[in-house]
Scaffold this active site. Structure first.
Site, PDB file in Angstrom:
ATOM      1  N   LEU A 126       0.875  -1.172   0.000  1.00 39.40           N
ATOM      2  CA  LEU A 126       0.000   0.000   0.000  1.00 39.40           C
ATOM      3  C   LEU A 126       0.905   1.212   0.000  1.00 39.40           C
ATOM      4  CD1 LEU A 126      -2.869  -0.715   2.591  1.00 39.40           C
ATOM      5  CD2 LEU A 126      -3.146  -0.264   0.153  1.00 39.40           C
ATOM      6  N   ASP A 127       0.584   2.198  -0.836  1.00 44.25           N
ATOM      7  CA  ASP A 127       1.395   3.409  -0.883  1.00 44.25           C
ATOM      8  C   ASP A 127       1.405   4.112   0.468  1.00 44.25           C
ATOM      9  OD1 ASP A 127       1.798   2.964  -3.612  1.00 44.25           O
ATOM     10  OD2 ASP A 127      -0.018   4.072  -4.132  1.00 44.25           O
ATOM     11  N   ILE A 128       2.390   4.954   0.663  1.00 42.05           N
ATOM     12  CA  ILE A 128       2.541   5.661   1.931  1.00 42.05           C
ATOM     13  C   ILE A 128       1.322   6.520   2.254  1.00 42.05           C
ATOM     14  CG2 ILE A 128       3.723   7.654   0.898  1.00 42.05           C
ATOM     15  CD1 ILE A 128       5.493   7.692   3.421  1.00 42.05           C
ATOM     16  N   ASP A 129       0.633   7.014   1.206  1.00 47.60           N
ATOM     17  CA  ASP A 129      -0.530   7.873   1.426  1.00 47.60           C
ATOM     18  C   ASP A 129      -1.840   7.109   1.303  1.00 47.60           C
ATOM     19  OD1 ASP A 129       0.044   7.473  -1.212  1.00 47.60           O
ATOM     20  OD2 ASP A 129      -0.070   9.573  -1.814  1.00 47.60           O
ATOM     21  N   SER A 130      -1.760   5.765   1.364  1.00 49.75           N
ATOM     22  CA  SER A 130      -2.956   4.921   1.352  1.00 49.75           C
ATOM     23  C   SER A 130      -3.094   4.205   2.688  1.00 49.75           C
ATOM     24  CB  SER A 130      -2.876   3.892   0.221  1.00 49.75           C
ATOM     25  OG  SER A 130      -2.778   4.525  -1.038  1.00 49.75           O
TER      26      SER A 130
END
Length: 261
Positions: A126-130
């Site tokens: 999961l992306d850092i902003d997800s």
């Protein structure tokens, strides 16, 4: 409280003694020592420690059982953590896997042990902003099911969006015209390769529900950009038949024996 003994230049390496006594292989011995499962004369052992041949060695009775049981952890990743190795000053989500962060409603029979932290790796990202469901596992079989080249396991996301150019949206009209929705579902390509068909629908007026069977880098954000949408929030809520449910952000639970992806 006893403190760990310093490795001594005298004697024989502890892992060798364990192997000679038929208690573990050298590799297993080092893993057990690192996990805190070995005590020498009542004191926690340390890697590289040397001991005399007649030393008393105690092994945690959970060692063999826990060594054979490869755990899988379901974590609700908050924003600001990376899925894998630390990067650009951001901590990996695995640092949240502590006894204190275990969800109080976790009813899995597995007892937490620091040895479970060893070899625990993300099966997917999961992306850092997800935010949302992140699987950490010691089990290579589960990793292959989830991220192997032939994986067809569904991943479901709730994605909050807004128009990249609000002026192009007519009053009273949907944010995404039907033809653009059709492109999201089937018809887009990333990096020159066509995407597998996706199930995309509106969850509410500004939130889309995506169901994918692949996971290219920043795939959903890039798909949305191709149809003129900007992602303002992304949360993974399901992997296969395993759902995030009520698991609070920053907390985790064990995959239960009866659960399958």
């Amino acid at each position: 409280m006893n403190s760990p003994e310093k490795p001594s230049a005298d004697g024989v390496r502890l892992s060798k003694v364990l192997a000679e006594r038929g208690l573990a292989s050298r590799r297993e011995a080092d893993e057990w020592i690192e996990a805190g499962w070995v005590r020498v004369n009542g004191v926690p052992a340390v890697l590289g420690q040397r001991v005399l041949p007649d030393v008393r060695i105690d092994i945690d009775p959970l060692a063999h059982k826990q060594q054979a049981q490869r755990v899988t952890v379901l974590l609700h990743k908050p924003m600001g953590y990376v899925s894998g190795q630390a990067e650009d000053g951001y901590e990996p989500a695995s640092v949240l896997f502590t006894a204190a962060n275990r969800w109080k409603e976790d009813n899995a029979p597995t007892q937490f042990h620091p040895g479970h932290q060893r070899g625990l790796a993300p099966a997917g990202r999961l992306d850092i902003d997800s935010t949302g469901l992140l699987v950490l596992t010691q089990d290579g079989r589960i990793a292959k099911i989830l991220i192997g080249e032939d994986s067809r396991v569904e991943k479901e996301y709730l994605v909050r969006v807004q128009p990249m150019n609000p002026a192009t949206v007519e009053p009273g009209q949907p944010m995404l015209p039907p033809q653009q929705m059709a492109l999201l579902q089937q018809g887009l390509a990333l990096d020159g390769k066509p995407l597998r068909p996706a199930r995309v629908s509106w969850a509410n007026e500004d939130q889309l529900r995506f169901v994918l069977r692949e996971g290219r880098k920043r795939q959903i954000r890039r798909m949305c950009e191709l149809v003129g949408l900007k992602v303002t929030g992304l949360k993974r809520v399901r992997i296969g038949s395993v759902v995030l449910g009520k698991l609070p952000a920053g907390q985790w639970r064990y995959l239960r024996p009866e659960e399958r992806f």
